[in-house]
Design a protein around this motif. Structure first.
Motif, PDB file in Angstrom:
ATOM      1  N   ALA A 190       0.834  -1.201   0.000  1.00 30.73           N
ATOM      2  CA  ALA A 190       0.000   0.000   0.000  1.00 30.73           C
ATOM      3  C   ALA A 190       0.865   1.246   0.000  1.00 30.73           C
ATOM      4  O   ALA A 190       0.558   2.247  -0.665  1.00 30.73           O
ATOM      5  N   VAL A 191       1.985   1.175   0.745  1.00 32.11           N
ATOM      6  CA  VAL A 191       2.929   2.293   0.762  1.00 32.11           C
ATOM      7  C   VAL A 191       3.533   2.488  -0.625  1.00 32.11           C
ATOM      8  O   VAL A 191       3.629   3.618  -1.134  1.00 32.11           O
ATOM      9  N   ILE A 192       3.942   1.393  -1.249  1.00 30.67           N
ATOM     10  CA  ILE A 192       4.524   1.465  -2.590  1.00 30.67           C
ATOM     11  C   ILE A 192       3.518   2.050  -3.582  1.00 30.67           C
ATOM     12  O   ILE A 192       3.871   2.886  -4.429  1.00 30.67           O
ATOM     13  N   PHE A 193       2.256   1.624  -3.463  1.00 31.57           N
ATOM     14  CA  PHE A 193       1.223   2.113  -4.383  1.00 31.57           C
ATOM     15  C   PHE A 193       1.089   3.629  -4.309  1.00 31.57           C
ATOM     16  O   PHE A 193       1.205   4.331  -5.322  1.00 31.57           O
ATOM     17  N   TRP A 194       0.836   4.154  -3.110  1.00 27.61           N
ATOM     18  CA  TRP A 194       0.603   5.592  -2.985  1.00 27.61           C
ATOM     19  C   TRP A 194       1.866   6.409  -3.221  1.00 27.61           C
ATOM     20  O   TRP A 194       1.814   7.490  -3.804  1.00 27.61           O
ATOM     21  N   ARG A 195       3.001   5.903  -2.782  1.00 25.72           N
ATOM     22  CA  ARG A 195       4.258   6.603  -3.048  1.00 25.72           C
ATOM     23  C   ARG A 195       4.493   6.725  -4.554  1.00 25.72           C
ATOM     24  O   ARG A 195       4.879   7.784  -5.059  1.00 25.72           O
ATOM     25  N   SER A 196       4.229   5.656  -5.275  1.00 24.37           N
ATOM     26  CA  SER A 196       4.441   5.654  -6.723  1.00 24.37           C
ATOM     27  C   SER A 196       3.429   6.540  -7.439  1.00 24.37           C
ATOM     28  O   SER A 196       3.774   7.234  -8.408  1.00 24.37           O
ATOM     29  N   VAL A 197       2.185   6.538  -6.972  1.00 25.52           N
ATOM     30  CA  VAL A 197       1.155   7.378  -7.580  1.00 25.52           C
ATOM     31  C   VAL A 197       1.510   8.851  -7.458  1.00 25.52           C
ATOM     32  O   VAL A 197       1.447   9.620  -8.430  1.00 25.52           O
ATOM     33  N   TRP A 198       1.917   9.269  -6.258  1.00 22.64           N
ATOM     34  CA  TRP A 198       2.268  10.669  -6.055  1.00 22.64           C
ATOM     35  C   TRP A 198       3.541  11.049  -6.821  1.00 22.64           C
ATOM     36  O   TRP A 198       3.645  12.171  -7.343  1.00 22.64           O
ATOM     37  N   ALA A 199       4.484  10.128  -6.890  1.00 22.49           N
ATOM     38  CA  ALA A 199       5.701  10.397  -7.652  1.00 22.49           C
ATOM     39  C   ALA A 199       5.377  10.579  -9.131  1.00 22.49           C
ATOM     40  O   ALA A 199       5.889  11.495  -9.797  1.00 22.49           O
ATOM     41  N   ALA A 200       4.527   9.714  -9.664  1.00 23.44           N
ATOM     42  CA  ALA A 200       4.135   9.819 -11.073  1.00 23.44           C
ATOM     43  C   ALA A 200       3.426  11.145 -11.337  1.00 23.44           C
ATOM     44  O   ALA A 200       3.651  11.791 -12.368  1.00 23.44           O
ATOM     45  N   ALA A 201       2.569  11.562 -10.406  1.00 22.57           N
ATOM     46  CA  ALA A 201       1.837  12.822 -10.572  1.00 22.57           C
ATOM     47  C   ALA A 201       2.795  14.003 -10.656  1.00 22.57           C
ATOM     48  O   ALA A 201       2.643  14.890 -11.515  1.00 22.57           O
ATOM     49  N   ILE A 202       3.800  14.024  -9.771  1.00 20.83           N
ATOM     50  CA  ILE A 202       4.776  15.115  -9.777  1.00 20.83           C
ATOM     51  C   ILE A 202       5.581  15.110 -11.068  1.00 20.83           C
ATOM     52  O   ILE A 202       5.846  16.170 -11.667  1.00 20.83           O
ATOM     53  N   LEU A 203       5.975  13.929 -11.536  1.00 21.72           N
ATOM     54  CA  LEU A 203       6.757  13.840 -12.770  1.00 21.72           C
ATOM     55  C   LEU A 203       5.939  14.302 -13.978  1.00 21.72           C
ATOM     56  O   LEU A 203       6.473  14.970 -14.879  1.00 21.72           O
ATOM     57  N   VAL A 204       4.663  13.967 -14.012  1.00 19.50           N
ATOM     58  CA  VAL A 204       3.802  14.423 -15.110  1.00 19.50           C
ATOM     59  C   VAL A 204       3.683  15.945 -15.088  1.00 19.50           C
ATOM     60  O   VAL A 204       3.809  16.617 -16.126  1.00 19.50           O
ATOM     61  N   ILE A 205       3.453  16.507 -13.909  1.00 18.43           N
ATOM     62  CA  ILE A 205       3.360  17.966 -13.792  1.00 18.43           C
ATOM     63  C   ILE A 205       4.671  18.624 -14.212  1.00 18.43           C
ATOM     64  O   ILE A 205       4.676  19.642 -14.934  1.00 18.43           O
ATOM     65  N   PHE A 206       5.787  18.049 -13.788  1.00 13.22           N
ATOM     66  CA  PHE A 206       7.105  18.574 -14.134  1.00 13.22           C
ATOM     67  C   PHE A 206       7.288  18.622 -15.654  1.00 13.22           C
ATOM     68  O   PHE A 206       7.737  19.624 -16.215  1.00 13.22           O
ATOM     69  N   PHE A 257       2.236  11.450   0.558  1.00 11.08           N
ATOM     70  CA  PHE A 257       2.441  12.477  -0.468  1.00 11.08           C
ATOM     71  C   PHE A 257       3.875  12.983  -0.443  1.00 11.08           C
ATOM     72  O   PHE A 257       4.533  13.094  -1.481  1.00 11.08           O
ATOM     73  N   ALA A 258       4.372  13.293   0.759  1.00  8.28           N
ATOM     74  CA  ALA A 258       5.757  13.762   0.877  1.00  8.28           C
ATOM     75  C   ALA A 258       6.734  12.673   0.462  1.00  8.28           C
ATOM     76  O   ALA A 258       7.732  12.937  -0.235  1.00  8.28           O
ATOM     77  N   PHE A 259       6.464  11.435   0.877  1.00  7.62           N
ATOM     78  CA  PHE A 259       7.311  10.289   0.540  1.00  7.62           C
ATOM     79  C   PHE A 259       7.375  10.083  -0.972  1.00  7.62           C
ATOM     80  O   PHE A 259       8.432   9.758  -1.528  1.00  7.62           O
ATOM     81  N   GLY A 260       6.254  10.285  -1.655  1.00  4.49           N
ATOM     82  CA  GLY A 260       6.221  10.064  -3.095  1.00  4.49           C
ATOM     83  C   GLY A 260       6.587  11.281  -3.906  1.00  4.49           C
ATOM     84  O   GLY A 260       7.430  11.214  -4.807  1.00  4.49           O
ATOM     85  N   ALA A 261       5.969  12.424  -3.589  1.00  3.57           N
ATOM     86  CA  ALA A 261       6.159  13.619  -4.402  1.00  3.57           C
ATOM     87  C   ALA A 261       7.540  14.236  -4.225  1.00  3.57           C
ATOM     88  O   ALA A 261       8.227  14.547  -5.203  1.00  3.57           O
ATOM     89  N   VAL A 262       7.952  14.423  -2.976  1.00  5.32           N
ATOM     90  CA  VAL A 262       9.225  15.094  -2.704  1.00  5.32           C
ATOM     91  C   VAL A 262      10.394  14.116  -2.757  1.00  5.32           C
ATOM     92  O   VAL A 262      11.343  14.298  -3.527  1.00  5.32           O
ATOM     93  N   ASN A 263      10.308  13.054  -1.950  1.00  7.63           N
ATOM     94  CA  ASN A 263      11.416  12.114  -1.852  1.00  7.63           C
ATOM     95  C   ASN A 263      11.690  11.396  -3.176  1.00  7.63           C
ATOM     96  O   ASN A 263      12.838  11.314  -3.629  1.00  7.63           O
ATOM     97  N   LEU A 264      10.650  10.893  -3.824  1.00  8.43           N
ATOM     98  CA  LEU A 264      10.846  10.101  -5.041  1.00  8.43           C
ATOM     99  C   LEU A 264      10.646  10.911  -6.313  1.00  8.43           C
ATOM    100  O   LEU A 264      11.547  10.982  -7.156  1.00  8.43           O
ATOM    101  N   GLY A 265       9.477  11.538  -6.466  1.00  7.10           N
ATOM    102  CA  GLY A 265       9.164  12.221  -7.714  1.00  7.10           C
ATOM    103  C   GLY A 265      10.103  13.366  -8.043  1.00  7.10           C
ATOM    104  O   GLY A 265      10.685  13.424  -9.131  1.00  7.10           O
ATOM    105  N   LEU A 266      10.256  14.293  -7.112  1.00  3.24           N
ATOM    106  CA  LEU A 266      11.135  15.436  -7.344  1.00  3.24           C
ATOM    107  C   LEU A 266      12.581  14.993  -7.482  1.00  3.24           C
ATOM    108  O   LEU A 266      13.337  15.518  -8.310  1.00  3.24           O
ATOM    109  N   GLY A 267      12.977  14.001  -6.668  1.00  2.00           N
ATOM    110  CA  GLY A 267      14.332  13.483  -6.773  1.00  2.00           C
ATOM    111  C   GLY A 267      14.618  12.888  -8.140  1.00  2.00           C
ATOM    112  O   GLY A 267      15.674  13.121  -8.733  1.00  2.00           O
ATOM    113  N   LEU A 268      13.672  12.119  -8.669  1.00  3.90           N
ATOM    114  CA  LEU A 268      13.850  11.529  -9.992  1.00  3.90           C
ATOM    115  C   LEU A 268      13.881  12.589 -11.085  1.00  3.90           C
ATOM    116  O   LEU A 268      14.645  12.478 -12.051  1.00  3.90           O
TER     117      LEU A 268
END
Length: 315
Positions: free
Chosen positions: A49-65, A225-236
């Motif tokens: 469940a953590v992987i799911f939401w972390r990945s969803v938020w990361a993908a959202a940030i990358l799409v916006i970027f 959201f922070a785990f996915g968007a900031v830690n993963l999405g923005l980092g990637l």
């Protein structure tokens, strides 16, 4: 396959881009270093469940970027043109992001970071073999100093609590991320942000099939959201942009700042006081990284002699 021609040659004109690459990869490392701190706040028992939401938020940030940077047409064009290299990066990142969260359930953050410290060496070896990149002597020295320093940092934690499963997952992360680093450098003409976005979507899709439930509390969603968007999405996003501009060994070495800063955030936020070995090892890593970056910036600020390449001139 002959890939030597893929290695870029530094020049005074390319120096500003290379400097920007260093800054962006360092920013990625800072974002990634926040992962352990965010994970400690999340109370969900199911790692999928953590992987799911972390990945969803990361993908959202990358799409916006991508939409902000390249527009809708540009974003779609990048997805269409990423090719096999993009698929490889996406698949490796799917494994990396999933394995990291699962590994946290089997072993300590310190153990994972120790093993991940080997990424620069693996990436340098792969780039040497596959890309024919000439690795400077002082880069090798810095790599081994970083590995030694991180070993000292977490030496106290390698006792009976260390899990073979968790450590093997960490080794898998090292191998996969090294492939991502080298592939991004080899195909520097290909924008890898779409590939990284695809990787997070693939991870979310697989996690959704494994999770018992994806329902979470409002509090957990905030940290996810922070785990996915900031830690993963923005980092990637930072890494995908910056790693194209510098050699794979340099990108992997700068990314090691994640290992140095990770325990610091946990200490500041969760009041976990670092041990003496952590402080000593951290000082070694910090000195090695700063020395290497200083030498790199000094090289970039000096005009090169005609006929010398940025990497080869360091030999």
């Amino acid at each position: 396959m002959v890939v030597a021609s893929a290695v870029s040659v530094s020049s005074p004109a390319a120096a500003p881009d290379e400097r920007l690459g260093f800054v962006l990869v360092f920013a990625a490392a800072v974002c990634w270093s926040l992962g352990g701190m965010f994970a400690r706040f999340i109370e969900i028992d199911d790692p999928w469940a953590v992987i799911f939401w972390r990945s969803v938020w990361a993908a959202a940030i990358l799409v916006i970027f991508m939409l902000v940077r390249d527009g809708l047409r540009g974003t779609l064009a990048m997805f269409r043109s990423m090719g096999i290299a993009g698929i490889v990066v996406a698949a490796c990142l799917t494994v990396c992001t999933s394995a990291f969260v699962v590994a946290l359930g089997y072993t300590t953050v310190a153990n994972i970071l120790l093993i991940q410290a080997g990424t620069p060496l693996v990436a340098a070896l792969l780039s040497f073999v596959l890309l024919a990149e000439r690795i400077p002597r002082f880069t090798w020295i810095a790599i081994f100093a970083v590995i030694f320093g991180v070993g000292v940092m977490v030496s106290d934690s390698l006792g009976s609590s260390s899990s073979l499963i968790g450590n093997l997952l960490a080794v898998l992360i090292v191998i996969m991320f090294s492939i991502v680093t080298v592939t991004t450098r080899r195909f520097s003409h290909v924008r890898m942000t779409p590939a990284m976005c695809l990787g997070t979507l693939m991870a979310a899709g697989f996690a959704a099939t494994q999770a018992s439930s994806v329902q979470v509390s409002v509090t957990d969603m905030g940290f996810l959201f922070a785990f996915g968007a900031v830690n993963l999405g923005l980092g990637l996003a930072f890494f995908a942009t910056g790693a194209r501009m510098i050699a794979a060994s340099y990108a992997a070495l700068l990314a090691t700042f994640e290992t140095l800063l990770g325990p610091v955030w946990v200490w500041l936020v969760h009041a976990e006081v670092p041990s003496t070995s952590t402080l000593i090892g951290g000082a070694i890593v910090f000195a090695a990284l700063l020395s290497h970056i200083g030498m790199q910036l000094s090289r970039l600020s000096r005009p090169q002699r005609p006929g010398t390449s940025g990497i080869g001139a360091l030999r």
